[in-house]
Motif scaffolding. Structure first.
Motif, short mmCIF file in Angstrom:
data_model
loop_
_atom_site.label_atom_id
_atom_site.label_comp_id
_atom_site.label_asym_id
_atom_site.label_seq_id
_atom_site.Cartn_x
_atom_site.Cartn_y
_atom_site.Cartn_z
N LEU A 198 28.37 42.07 5.52
CA LEU A 198 27.97 43.30 5.87
C LEU A 198 29.40 44.43 5.54
O LEU A 198 30.32 43.79 6.20
N LEU A 199 29.16 45.32 4.88
CA LEU A 199 30.13 46.25 4.69
C LEU A 199 29.85 47.48 5.33
O LEU A 199 28.67 48.05 5.28
N ILE A 200 30.93 48.44 5.86
CA ILE A 200 30.70 49.63 6.17
C ILE A 200 31.23 50.74 4.98
O ILE A 200 32.36 50.31 4.68
N TRP A 249 34.21 51.22 1.09
CA TRP A 249 33.48 49.92 1.56
C TRP A 249 34.53 49.20 1.95
O TRP A 249 35.41 48.58 1.29
N GLU A 250 34.61 48.71 3.17
CA GLU A 250 35.29 47.92 3.89
C GLU A 250 34.59 46.72 4.96
O GLU A 250 33.44 47.37 5.35
N PRO A 251 35.17 45.95 5.40
CA PRO A 251 34.43 45.15 6.43
C PRO A 251 34.98 46.10 7.49
O PRO A 251 35.76 46.51 7.84
N PRO A 252 34.01 45.87 8.85
CA PRO A 252 34.22 46.68 9.89
C PRO A 252 35.64 46.07 10.59
O PRO A 252 36.01 45.16 10.66
N GLY A 253 36.51 47.22 11.12
CA GLY A 253 37.76 46.81 11.88
C GLY A 253 38.61 47.84 12.18
O GLY A 253 38.21 48.92 11.84
N GLU A 263 31.61 49.45 17.48
CA GLU A 263 31.76 50.57 17.29
C GLU A 263 31.39 51.05 15.85
O GLU A 263 30.71 52.04 15.79
N GLU A 264 31.72 50.14 14.96
CA GLU A 264 31.30 50.70 13.48
C GLU A 264 30.14 50.05 12.87
O GLU A 264 29.54 50.62 11.74
N THR A 265 29.35 49.29 13.72
CA THR A 265 28.31 48.43 13.27
C THR A 265 26.96 48.45 14.16
O THR A 265 25.80 48.19 13.67
N GLY A 266 27.20 48.68 15.31
CA GLY A 266 26.24 48.69 16.20
C GLY A 266 25.77 47.10 16.65
O GLY A 266 25.06 46.86 17.46
N LEU A 325 26.20 51.56 6.03
CA LEU A 325 26.09 50.25 5.89
C LEU A 325 25.53 49.63 4.84
O LEU A 325 24.46 49.92 4.42
N ARG A 326 26.05 48.05 4.64
CA ARG A 326 25.21 47.54 3.39
C ARG A 326 25.59 46.02 3.48
O ARG A 326 26.74 45.65 3.60
N TRP A 327 24.47 45.43 3.17
CA TRP A 327 24.56 43.77 3.22
C TRP A 327 24.93 43.60 1.47
O TRP A 327 24.09 44.01 0.98
N ALA A 328 26.06 42.85 1.11
CA ALA A 328 26.60 43.15 -0.14
C ALA A 328 26.57 41.54 -0.45
O ALA A 328 26.98 40.59 0.29
#
Length: 135
Positions: free
Chosen positions: A15-17, A25-29, A48-51, A94-97
């Motif tokens: 999952l990228l945000i 596009w990055e991983p949440p953090g 916070e960034e993905t729910g 958000l995107r599943w990559a």
């Protein structure tokens, strides 16, 4: 110090945000807050960034140094346990990559971190911002 969580689904996608502030596009953090532990920061930033809520302990997959910002980043492979992926104040999308999509979407420094987490090397990868392995 910062943390990032690479959440992996049952298809092996990460999952990228897409960040609101810079469109990347990055991983949440993000950066640890005063008095916060690493696991607390990881859970907070991902939520916070993905729910999504994540299970602890998460697997440390790499330690990276941003040479420009002089920030050490700990990256963890995570399992989502609850919630529905959703955008937030800091997240535009958000995107599943897949592995190939990660390399196309994310800057090289972040793509390396996500790909390392997908590979889950042992011991964890330790790299500088430019991708050079430190140990």
């Amino acid at each position: 110090m910062s943390v990032a969580g690479v959440i992996v689904d049952e298809c092996g996608r990460a999952l990228l945000i897409q960040r609101r502030d810079n469109g990347r596009w990055e991983p949440p953090g993000g950066v640890l807050e005063a008095g916060e532990t690493v696991p607390e920061a990881l859970q907070r930033e991902v939520l916070e960034e993905t729910g999504l809520k994540i299970a602890l302990p998460a697997t440390l997959t790499g330690v990276y140094k941003n040479m420009t910002g002089l920030i050490v980043s700990l990256v963890f492979r995570c399992e989502a346990t609850d919630g529905v992926p959703t955008t937030g104040d800091e997240t535009y999308a958000l995107r599943w990559a897949t592995r190939d999509e990660i390399s196309q979407l994310a800057d090289e420094a972040y793509a390396v971190r996500v790909l390392d987490a997908l590979d889950a090397p042992s011991p964890p990868a330790v790299r500088a911002h430019d991708g050079v392995r430190l140990i």
